[in-house]
Write a protein that holds these residues in place. Sequence first.
Motif, PDB file in Angstrom:
ATOM      1  N   ASN A   1       0.851  -1.198   0.000  1.00  0.00           N
ATOM      2  CA  ASN A   1       0.000   0.000   0.000  1.00  0.00           C
ATOM      3  C   ASN A   1       0.886   1.246   0.000  1.00  0.00           C
ATOM      4  O   ASN A   1       2.109   1.143   0.120  1.00  0.00           O
ATOM      5  CB  ASN A   1      -0.938  -0.008   1.219  1.00  0.00           C
ATOM      6  CG  ASN A   1      -0.173  -0.142   2.520  1.00  0.00           C
ATOM      7  OD1 ASN A   1       0.592   0.736   2.896  1.00  0.00           O
ATOM      8  ND2 ASN A   1      -0.345  -1.271   3.195  1.00  0.00           N
ATOM      9  N   GLY A   2       0.241   2.388  -0.106  1.00  0.00           N
ATOM     10  CA  GLY A   2       0.987   3.646  -0.195  1.00  0.00           C
ATOM     11  C   GLY A   2       1.453   4.201   1.142  1.00  0.00           C
ATOM     12  O   GLY A   2       2.113   5.234   1.183  1.00  0.00           O
ATOM     13  N   THR A   3       1.082   3.547   2.201  1.00  0.00           N
ATOM     14  CA  THR A   3       1.598   3.917   3.520  1.00  0.00           C
ATOM     15  C   THR A   3       2.930   3.200   3.739  1.00  0.00           C
ATOM     16  O   THR A   3       3.932   3.832   4.107  1.00  0.00           O
ATOM     17  CB  THR A   3       0.585   3.513   4.619  1.00  0.00           C
ATOM     18  OG1 THR A   3      -0.675   4.085   4.299  1.00  0.00           O
ATOM     19  CG2 THR A   3       1.049   3.991   5.986  1.00  0.00           C
TER      20      THR A   3
ATOM     21  N   ALA B   1       0.740   9.987  -3.603  1.00  0.00           N
ATOM     22  CA  ALA B   1      -0.484   9.179  -3.519  1.00  0.00           C
ATOM     23  C   ALA B   1      -1.658   9.802  -4.261  1.00  0.00           C
ATOM     24  O   ALA B   1      -2.549   9.106  -4.730  1.00  0.00           O
ATOM     25  CB  ALA B   1      -0.861   8.955  -2.058  1.00  0.00           C
ATOM     26  N   GLN B   2      -1.654  11.146  -4.373  1.00  0.00           N
ATOM     27  CA  GLN B   2      -2.778  11.832  -5.030  1.00  0.00           C
ATOM     28  C   GLN B   2      -2.339  12.527  -6.322  1.00  0.00           C
ATOM     29  O   GLN B   2      -3.072  13.375  -6.823  1.00  0.00           O
ATOM     30  CB  GLN B   2      -3.383  12.871  -4.062  1.00  0.00           C
ATOM     31  CG  GLN B   2      -3.893  12.248  -2.767  1.00  0.00           C
ATOM     32  CD  GLN B   2      -4.713  13.208  -1.914  1.00  0.00           C
ATOM     33  OE1 GLN B   2      -5.010  14.318  -2.319  1.00  0.00           O
ATOM     34  NE2 GLN B   2      -5.063  12.771  -0.707  1.00  0.00           N
TER      35      GLN B   2
ATOM     36  N   VAL C   1       3.696  16.677   0.139  1.00  0.00           N
ATOM     37  CA  VAL C   1       2.582  15.860  -0.340  1.00  0.00           C
ATOM     38  C   VAL C   1       1.917  16.635  -1.470  1.00  0.00           C
ATOM     39  O   VAL C   1       1.455  17.756  -1.258  1.00  0.00           O
ATOM     40  CB  VAL C   1       1.554  15.606   0.786  1.00  0.00           C
ATOM     41  CG1 VAL C   1       0.436  14.696   0.288  1.00  0.00           C
ATOM     42  CG2 VAL C   1       2.230  15.027   2.024  1.00  0.00           C
TER      43      VAL C   1
ATOM     44  N   SER D   1       0.313   5.515  -4.048  1.00  0.00           N
ATOM     45  CA  SER D   1      -0.745   4.640  -3.551  1.00  0.00           C
ATOM     46  C   SER D   1      -1.647   4.264  -4.715  1.00  0.00           C
ATOM     47  O   SER D   1      -1.927   5.092  -5.585  1.00  0.00           O
ATOM     48  CB  SER D   1      -1.582   5.359  -2.497  1.00  0.00           C
ATOM     49  OG  SER D   1      -2.780   4.635  -2.242  1.00  0.00           O
TER      50      SER D   1
ATOM     51  N   SER E   1      -1.133   8.992   6.751  1.00  0.00           N
ATOM     52  CA  SER E   1       0.034   8.212   6.312  1.00  0.00           C
ATOM     53  C   SER E   1       1.286   9.078   6.214  1.00  0.00           C
ATOM     54  O   SER E   1       2.397   8.621   6.503  1.00  0.00           O
ATOM     55  CB  SER E   1      -0.208   7.612   4.931  1.00  0.00           C
ATOM     56  OG  SER E   1      -1.348   6.819   4.927  1.00  0.00           O
TER      57      SER E   1
ATOM     58  N   LYS F   1      -7.905   6.132  -5.781  1.00  0.00           N
ATOM     59  CA  LYS F   1      -6.832   7.004  -6.286  1.00  0.00           C
ATOM     60  C   LYS F   1      -6.899   7.086  -7.816  1.00  0.00           C
ATOM     61  O   LYS F   1      -7.583   6.285  -8.453  1.00  0.00           O
ATOM     62  CB  LYS F   1      -5.461   6.492  -5.807  1.00  0.00           C
ATOM     63  CG  LYS F   1      -5.316   6.507  -4.270  1.00  0.00           C
ATOM     64  CD  LYS F   1      -5.116   7.910  -3.715  1.00  0.00           C
ATOM     65  CE  LYS F   1      -5.440   8.014  -2.224  1.00  0.00           C
ATOM     66  NZ  LYS F   1      -4.432   7.562  -1.325  1.00  0.00           N
TER      67      LYS F   1
ATOM     68  N   SER G   1      -3.023  16.639   5.377  1.00  0.00           N
ATOM     69  CA  SER G   1      -2.819  15.459   4.540  1.00  0.00           C
ATOM     70  C   SER G   1      -3.530  14.289   5.186  1.00  0.00           C
ATOM     71  O   SER G   1      -4.129  14.425   6.260  1.00  0.00           O
ATOM     72  CB  SER G   1      -1.326  15.153   4.384  1.00  0.00           C
ATOM     73  OG  SER G   1      -1.121  14.060   3.489  1.00  0.00           O
ATOM     74  N   TRP G   2      -3.460  13.172   4.512  1.00  0.00           N
ATOM     75  CA  TRP G   2      -3.898  11.898   5.104  1.00  0.00           C
ATOM     76  C   TRP G   2      -2.815  11.495   6.100  1.00  0.00           C
ATOM     77  O   TRP G   2      -1.634  11.784   5.874  1.00  0.00           O
ATOM     78  CB  TRP G   2      -4.072  10.866   3.990  1.00  0.00           C
ATOM     79  CG  TRP G   2      -4.460   9.496   4.442  1.00  0.00           C
ATOM     80  CD1 TRP G   2      -3.742   8.351   4.296  1.00  0.00           C
ATOM     81  CD2 TRP G   2      -5.670   9.133   5.100  1.00  0.00           C
ATOM     82  NE1 TRP G   2      -4.434   7.296   4.824  1.00  0.00           N
ATOM     83  CE2 TRP G   2      -5.620   7.746   5.339  1.00  0.00           C
ATOM     84  CE3 TRP G   2      -6.795   9.852   5.537  1.00  0.00           C
ATOM     85  CZ2 TRP G   2      -6.637   7.051   5.979  1.00  0.00           C
ATOM     86  CZ3 TRP G   2      -7.816   9.160   6.174  1.00  0.00           C
ATOM     87  CH2 TRP G   2      -7.736   7.771   6.391  1.00  0.00           C
TER      88      TRP G   2
ATOM     89  N   ASP H   1       5.461  12.404  -1.614  1.00  0.00           N
ATOM     90  CA  ASP H   1       4.247  11.612  -1.426  1.00  0.00           C
ATOM     91  C   ASP H   1       3.321  11.894  -2.613  1.00  0.00           C
ATOM     92  O   ASP H   1       2.666  12.935  -2.684  1.00  0.00           O
ATOM     93  CB  ASP H   1       3.567  11.972  -0.094  1.00  0.00           C
ATOM     94  CG  ASP H   1       2.344  11.096   0.190  1.00  0.00           C
ATOM     95  OD1 ASP H   1       1.829  10.462  -0.745  1.00  0.00           O
ATOM     96  OD2 ASP H   1       1.894  11.058   1.360  1.00  0.00           O
TER      97      ASP H   1
HETATM   98  C1  LIG Z   1      -3.926   7.512   0.081  1.00  0.00           C
HETATM   99  C2  LIG Z   1      -2.788   8.258   0.660  1.00  0.00           C
HETATM  100  C3  LIG Z   1      -1.678   7.614   1.259  1.00  0.00           C
HETATM  101  C4  LIG Z   1      -1.653   6.172   1.619  1.00  0.00           C
HETATM  102  O1  LIG Z   1      -2.042   5.277   0.757  1.00  0.00           O
HETATM  103  P1  LIG Z   1      -2.621   3.835   1.155  1.00  0.00           P
HETATM  104  O2  LIG Z   1      -2.418   3.073  -0.095  1.00  0.00           O
HETATM  105  O3  LIG Z   1      -4.059   4.037   1.513  1.00  0.00           O
HETATM  106  O4  LIG Z   1      -1.819   3.306   2.286  1.00  0.00           O
HETATM  107  C5  LIG Z   1      -0.596   8.372   1.621  1.00  0.00           C
HETATM  108  N1  LIG Z   1      -0.581   9.694   1.460  1.00  0.00           N
HETATM  109  C6  LIG Z   1      -1.638  10.361   0.927  1.00  0.00           C
HETATM  110  C7  LIG Z   1      -1.550  11.835   0.755  1.00  0.00           C
HETATM  111  C8  LIG Z   1      -2.771   9.670   0.525  1.00  0.00           C
HETATM  112  O5  LIG Z   1      -3.804  10.334  -0.006  1.00  0.00           O
END
Ligand SMILES: *Cc1c(COP(=O)(O)O)cnc(C)c1O
Length: 368
Positions: A59-61, A159-160, A131, A181, A88, A186, A85-86, A157
Motif C-alpha cells: 500500500n501507499g503507507t 499518492a494523489q 505531499v 498509492s 500516512s 486514487k 494530509s492523510w 508523497d
Molecule cells: C492515500 C494516501 C496515502 C496512503 O495510501 P494507502 O495506499 O491508503 O496506504 C498516503 N498519502 C496520501 C496523501 C494519501 O492520499
Amino acid sequence: MNVPFVDLKAQYQSIKPAIDTAIENVITETAFIGGKYVNQFEKDFQELYGVKHCISCANGTDSLYIIMKMLGISKGDEVITVANSWISSSETISQTGAIPVFIDIHKDYYSIDETLIEAKITANTKAIIPVHLQGQICAIDVIESICKKHNLFLIEDCAQSHLSEYNGIRAGLTGIAASFSFYPGKNLGAYGDAGCIITNDDALAEKCKMYARHGALIKHQHKIEGINSRLDGLQAAVLSAKLPHLIKWTKQRIAAAALYNEALNDIEEIVTPVVRPNSKHTYHLYVIRAKERDALAKHLKEVGIETAIHYPTPLPFMEAYQYLQHQPEDFPVSNQYKDEILSLPVFPEITQEQINYVAHQIKAFYSK
Ligand SMILES: *Cc1c(COP(=O)(O)O)cnc(C)c1O
C-alpha cells in the motif's frame, strides 16, 4: 439525479473484458504472490515514469515508511511534512522513530507552504516529505533547493498526484524517491490495497525491495529483518490492465475540472481551485472553499450529490498528535480552511450533465 463522489462501477464497466481476463489469468495460473504479473506491473510503471526502479508494495503507507526506514531515518530525527494530509504522511515518520514536524498549507494551492519550511529546520532534520495533495504539485523546485542547501532527503508523497507535473517534470521525479498509492479511489486504483516506490537510486532500490520482502532478495537468505509488504498478483494484473488508460482518464479529470470552473465561475460565495503556474493539476480532488460549507454539503446531499472533506481535521490537531501541543495559531491557514473546504465529485466518467447539476444546486443553495 444522483452524482456519486467517485464511480468505480462506471470505470469497471468501461474496461470489464480486460479486467475480467486479467483476474482470470492470475487465478488460472495461481500467480497470487510474486511472479510474472507483479514483475510486469513494476516494469510498466517504471517505463511510464522513465525511472530506473519501481518497487511494488502492499500500500501507499508502507511505501513511505520503507523509503524512510531504508534512508536510515530513526529515533532522534525530525522529518518535515504538511499539516493538511492523510495521516500516512506523518504516521510513517513516527513509525521510524522520528518526529513529524508540520508546516502550514499555502493559501492558494493547499499544499505545503514552502516559505515556512526553513524556519523549522533544526540540526535533527533529516528529510522533507512534500505531499502533492489533490493532484496539485508543490513548489518542488524551491523545496529541492532547500533540501540541497541543508543536506536533507526529499521524499515525494505522490499518492494523489499520478501524472501531475511542474515545469514539464512529473511529480515523483525530483526527490531521492517517491511513494505512490493505488488505493481503489486514487487516480490509478487497484481492486484492493496496493502501492509502490519509484527511484533512480540503485542502492536505495535494492534496500527497499529487500526490506519489503522480509529482508531477503533471494529466498531464505535474510540479510536483515524486514517486513511483509508485497503487492499481490491480482492487484498487479488489475493495475496493468488499467495503466494504459491512465493518461486518458487524467485528461478527462482535467476536462471535468474545466467544466466545473466555468459552471461555478460566477458564484461569489465559493473559491474554485487555483492552479500553480507552469504546472499540471490532475484533480484527484476538485476542492472548493465555500461559505456555510456544512449547510451547503447538507443541501447537496439532500439533492443526491455526494461530497467529502479532505480533511476535516488538520493532522497537528488530531488526538494522535496531542503530545506535540500544537495550537490553532500555529497553522492559521489550515485552521481556517478546515471549515471551508469541500471536495466535489470528480472522476473520469463524470458527465457534463452531472457537473451542471452540481453547479446548479450550488447556485440554488446560495440564492435561497
Ligand atoms: C492515500 C494516501 C496515502 C496512503 O495510501 P494507502 O495506499 O491508503 O496506504 C498516503 N498519502 C496520501 C496523501 C494519501 O492520499
